[in-house]
Design an enzyme around this catalytic site. Structure first.
Site, mmCIF file in Angstrom:
data_model
loop_
_atom_site.group_PDB
_atom_site.id
_atom_site.type_symbol
_atom_site.label_atom_id
_atom_site.label_comp_id
_atom_site.label_asym_id
_atom_site.label_seq_id
_atom_site.Cartn_x
_atom_site.Cartn_y
_atom_site.Cartn_z
ATOM 1 N N GLU A 123 40.935 34.193 -18.345
ATOM 2 C CA GLU A 123 41.820 33.851 -17.341
ATOM 3 C C GLU A 123 43.289 33.685 -17.919
ATOM 4 O OE1 GLU A 123 41.384 33.755 -13.592
ATOM 5 O OE2 GLU A 123 39.861 35.140 -14.555
ATOM 6 N N ASP A 129 35.205 39.242 -8.242
ATOM 7 C CA ASP A 129 35.162 38.459 -9.152
ATOM 8 C C ASP A 129 35.498 37.078 -8.977
ATOM 9 O OD1 ASP A 129 33.789 37.919 -11.797
ATOM 10 O OD2 ASP A 129 35.929 37.815 -12.647
ATOM 11 N N SER A 130 35.081 36.175 -9.782
ATOM 12 C CA SER A 130 35.579 34.867 -9.620
ATOM 13 C C SER A 130 37.157 34.903 -10.314
ATOM 14 C CB SER A 130 34.745 34.065 -10.576
ATOM 15 O OG SER A 130 34.850 34.365 -11.805
ATOM 16 N N HIS A 176 33.851 38.604 -17.741
ATOM 17 C CA HIS A 176 35.003 38.407 -18.270
ATOM 18 C C HIS A 176 34.930 38.548 -20.090
ATOM 19 C CE1 HIS A 176 35.882 35.900 -14.906
ATOM 20 N NE2 HIS A 176 37.206 35.584 -15.564
ATOM 21 N N CYS A 224 30.465 40.062 -10.772
ATOM 22 C CA CYS A 224 30.364 38.826 -11.496
ATOM 23 C C CYS A 224 28.865 38.402 -11.471
ATOM 24 C CB CYS A 224 30.944 37.745 -10.575
ATOM 25 S SG CYS A 224 30.991 36.107 -11.152
ATOM 26 N N CYS A 272 28.525 38.157 -18.667
ATOM 27 C CA CYS A 272 29.575 37.789 -17.789
ATOM 28 C C CYS A 272 30.675 38.701 -17.771
ATOM 29 C CB CYS A 272 30.179 36.232 -18.337
ATOM 30 S SG CYS A 272 31.766 36.021 -17.616
ATOM 31 N N TYR A 284 33.371 30.122 -11.763
ATOM 32 C CA TYR A 284 32.113 29.966 -10.836
ATOM 33 C C TYR A 284 30.977 29.284 -11.668
ATOM 34 C CZ TYR A 284 33.821 32.690 -6.799
ATOM 35 O OH TYR A 284 34.518 33.200 -5.807
HETATM 36 N N1 DGL Z 1 32.985 36.719 -14.395
HETATM 37 C C1 DGL Z 1 31.857 35.816 -14.097
HETATM 38 C C2 DGL Z 1 30.492 36.448 -14.518
HETATM 39 O O1 DGL Z 1 30.125 37.685 -14.558
HETATM 40 C C3 DGL Z 1 31.866 34.352 -14.486
HETATM 41 C C4 DGL Z 1 33.252 33.645 -14.981
HETATM 42 C C5 DGL Z 1 33.524 32.400 -14.197
HETATM 43 O O2 DGL Z 1 32.662 31.434 -14.523
HETATM 44 O O3 DGL Z 1 33.884 32.312 -13.086
HETATM 45 O O4 DGL Z 1 29.445 35.596 -14.666
#
Ligand code: DGL
Length: 254
Positions: free
Chosen positions: A154, A12-13, A187, A75, A185, A44
């Protein structure tokens, strides 16, 4: 190494994909997982598509060098931007992505109003446009981009006044009006308590983690590569900061 004992790589990012790793571990406790969070390059979700593709290819190359039997792109943003190029680059590897759980939401609430909380990139990419267009006959899809939320997660602040200040203007107009909210997402499951403070306890929150874990298991079983013996998890991060590893383990067990 024997392919059966090679790791399943998950990336993941940043720390968000840990929400998917939890589902993977639950479904395949005997597996060896190698998690890589690319926090050095997070977020990301507000970057140009081409950059996300390059970052995803770089992470994948590093993981493949370690000898893996499958790659899980945990991600939504990287999946939307890069899953096709990853599959083209590694045609012999099992590559599984994640997408916003619009299908389960639409199946469960036909005719309903479904919010999709995700990064701007995920919501703007063609993959999501196609998915939303497909379900537009079946339900009303409300796009809710939340730039800035993954950064708070984060920093271990998914459940915080800052997260509430970011989400309240976006979500409170929809309180009592959504049949379900898709957390598009990885996160965002870590901001669940904040989301619940705004939308209440009734609205179902759906994410793609469980579906991704099921698909990964299905592909491994099909290839005869599922390991059912000694499970283990290794977590690594591209940012050299012990706090991030600590946060990752806390989110995994939390
Ligand atoms: N965890 C990432 C997703 O599922 C995005 C987080 C980021 O913007 O880096 O889209």
């Amino acid at each position: 190494m024997n392919a059966k004992t090679d790791a399943i790589a998950v990336f993941d990012s940043g720390v968000g994909g840990i929400s998917v790793l939890r589902q993977l571990r639950k479904l395949m406790p005997g597996e060896t997982f190698l998690y890589l969070g690319d926090s050095a390059n997070a977020p990301y979700g507000t970057r140009p598509t081409e950059e996300i593709r390059q970052l995803s290819l770089n992470v994948a190359a590093k993981l493949i060098d370690r000898g893996i039997k499958a790659l899980v792109v945990a991600c939504n943003t990287a999946t939307a931007a890069a899953i096709d190029i990853l599959r083209q680059t590694y045609p012999d590897l099992i590559v599984v992505g994640i997408e916003p759980a619009l299908k389960p939401a639409a199946d469960r609430f036909p005719g309903g109003t479904i919010g999709v909380l995700a990064t701007p990139v995920t919501l703007n990419e063609e993959k999501f446009q196609q998915l939303a267009a497909h379900y537009a006959q079946k339900c009303t899809v409300i796009k809710l981009p939340a730039p800035g939320l993954s950064e708070l997660v984060e920093h271990g602040k998914g459940d915080s006044a800052d997260a509430e200040a970011l989400l309240r203007p976006l979500l409170s107009p929809w309180a009592g009006k959504l049949d379900a909210l898709v957390l598009g997402c990885t996160h965002y499951p870590f901001a669940e308590s904040t989301i619940r403070r705004i939308l209440g306890d009734e609205v179902p929150l759906l994410d793609g983690g469980e579906g991704t874990a099921r698909e990964t298991k299905r592909r491994l079983v099909q290839a005869g590569l599922l390991n059912e013996t000694n499970g283990s998890i290794t977590i690594e991060n591209s940012l050299d900061d012990p706090k991030l590893l600590e946060l990752s383990h806390k989110l995994l067990e939390g």
